[in-house]
Design an enzyme around this catalytic site. Sequence first.
Site, PDB file in Angstrom:
ATOM      1  CB  SER A   6      -5.030  84.404  26.811  1.00  0.00           C
ATOM      2  OG  SER A   6      -6.471  84.673  26.491  1.00  0.00           O
ATOM      3  CG  HIS A  31      -6.154  80.632  29.261  1.00  0.00           C
ATOM      4  ND1 HIS A  31      -6.824  80.128  30.227  1.00  0.00           N
ATOM      5  CD2 HIS A  31      -7.339  81.816  29.306  1.00  0.00           C
ATOM      6  CE1 HIS A  31      -7.511  80.789  30.838  1.00  0.00           C
ATOM      7  NE2 HIS A  31      -7.714  81.770  30.212  1.00  0.00           N
ATOM      8  CG  ASP A  33     -10.080  83.680  28.083  1.00  0.00           C
ATOM      9  OD1 ASP A  33     -10.079  83.550  28.969  1.00  0.00           O
ATOM     10  OD2 ASP A  33      -8.777  84.417  27.552  1.00  0.00           O
ATOM     11  CG  MET A  35     -15.461  86.081  27.265  1.00  0.00           C
ATOM     12  SD  MET A  35     -14.853  87.616  27.092  1.00  0.00           S
ATOM     13  CE  MET A  35     -13.169  87.585  27.732  1.00  0.00           C
ATOM     14  CG  HIS A  64     -11.256  81.166  31.541  1.00  0.00           C
ATOM     15  ND1 HIS A  64     -10.818  82.415  31.785  1.00  0.00           N
ATOM     16  CD2 HIS A  64     -12.213  81.001  32.728  1.00  0.00           C
ATOM     17  CE1 HIS A  64     -11.211  83.039  32.555  1.00  0.00           C
ATOM     18  NE2 HIS A  64     -12.018  82.388  33.513  1.00  0.00           N
ATOM     19  CG  MET A  66     -14.900  84.066  31.794  1.00  0.00           C
ATOM     20  SD  MET A  66     -13.947  85.112  31.064  1.00  0.00           S
ATOM     21  CE  MET A  66     -12.949  84.148  29.714  1.00  0.00           C
ATOM     22  CG  MET A 135     -10.785  85.178  36.936  1.00  0.00           C
ATOM     23  SD  MET A 135     -10.255  84.777  35.419  1.00  0.00           S
ATOM     24  CE  MET A 135      -9.984  86.486  34.767  1.00  0.00           C
ATOM     25  CG  ASP A 173      -6.938  84.749  32.921  1.00  0.00           C
ATOM     26  OD1 ASP A 173      -6.396  85.385  32.242  1.00  0.00           O
ATOM     27  OD2 ASP A 173      -8.012  84.032  32.633  1.00  0.00           O
ATOM     28  CB  SER A 196      -2.655  92.344  26.070  1.00  0.00           C
ATOM     29  OG  SER A 196      -2.442  92.178  27.551  1.00  0.00           O
TER      30      SER A 196
HETATM   31  C1  DX5 Z   1     -10.062  87.846  30.798  1.00  0.00           C
HETATM   32  C2  DX5 Z   1      -9.537  86.384  30.265  1.00  0.00           C
HETATM   33  C3  DX5 Z   1      -8.207  86.483  30.108  1.00  0.00           C
HETATM   34  C4  DX5 Z   1      -7.461  87.541  29.346  1.00  0.00           C
HETATM   35  C5  DX5 Z   1      -6.274  87.859  29.732  1.00  0.00           C
HETATM   36  O1  DX5 Z   1     -11.432  87.759  31.095  1.00  0.00           O
HETATM   37  O2  DX5 Z   1     -10.074  85.586  31.036  1.00  0.00           O
HETATM   38  O3  DX5 Z   1      -7.619  85.243  29.791  1.00  0.00           O
HETATM   39  O4  DX5 Z   1      -7.267  87.036  27.987  1.00  0.00           O
HETATM   40  O5  DX5 Z   1      -5.723  88.747  29.049  1.00  0.00           O
HETATM   41  P1  DX5 Z   1      -4.348  89.842  29.861  1.00  0.00           P
HETATM   42  O6  DX5 Z   1      -3.415  88.775  29.803  1.00  0.00           O
HETATM   43  O7  DX5 Z   1      -4.132  90.674  28.460  1.00  0.00           O
HETATM   44  O8  DX5 Z   1      -4.925  90.525  30.958  1.00  0.00           O
HETATM   45 ZN    ZN Z   2      -8.997  83.562  30.669  1.00  0.00          ZN
END
Ligand code: DX5
Ligand code: ZN
Length: 215
Positions: A6, A31, A33, A35, A64, A66, A135, A173, A196
């Site tokens: 990600s 991936h 994200d 938001m 993804h 959100m 999730m 995820d 991370s």
């Molecule tokens: C959280 C995201 C994830 C995030 C995961 O809302 O959808 O994709 O980047 O991060 P880690 O792997 O650090 O939990």
């Molecule tokens: Zn994600």
Amino acid sequence: MLVAPSLLSADFGHLAQEMEWFNQSRADLLHLDVMDGVFVPNISFGFPVLKHVARLCQKPLDVHLMIVEPQKFIPQVAELGAHYMNIHYEAVTHHHRVLQQIREAGLHPAITLCPSTPVHLLQDIIGEVELVLLMSVNPGFGGQKFIPNTLRKVEQLRRLIQESGSQALIEIDGGVNLETGRQLASVGADVLVAGSFVFGTEHPSARIDALKSLT
Ligand code: DX5
Ligand code: ZN
């Protein structure tokens, strides 16, 4: 195991360098994200940034979203040349219609469930999706702790997929590392998202390899 690092945990000041090693790695997908500060309590990046990432990235994109009303952005996701367009179940009213619109735009439809959304709600739309993202943290931030109930949901989803004859992949995820990844592999996950655990670490490619070797 398929692995989708990600970008949320990448160094945004050096995206070109991040994409250089990433393209050479064994990662299967990137991936992304997105938001909006409304569906989730955080804002990440939007299409002006994604356009550059899409140009730099040589692997398929797993977008993804959100965000509320994700259907408004189908053309922009298609323009990126993305592989999966992943919408949240909780962000849409007419799931069937939106998933079909995503397919008509040439994208691979995918749906995401928050930790508190039950798997059985997918019963009547499982045939419309190519991937289900569960999730394993509450969406909005990287670096959170894995919610163990996700393992039970993977088992339920595996059953639903088998019973319906769907070919959908199961993606997880949030809070993925070698330990949670091993547990997820044992209950039938197909794709692991890892933020991370990969980006910002000393040997990110080796970490991808370690996740890929999980069976
Ligand atoms: C959280 C995201 C994830 C995030 C995961 O809302 O959808 O994709 O980047 O991060 P880690 O792997 O650090 O939990
Ligand atoms: Zn994600």
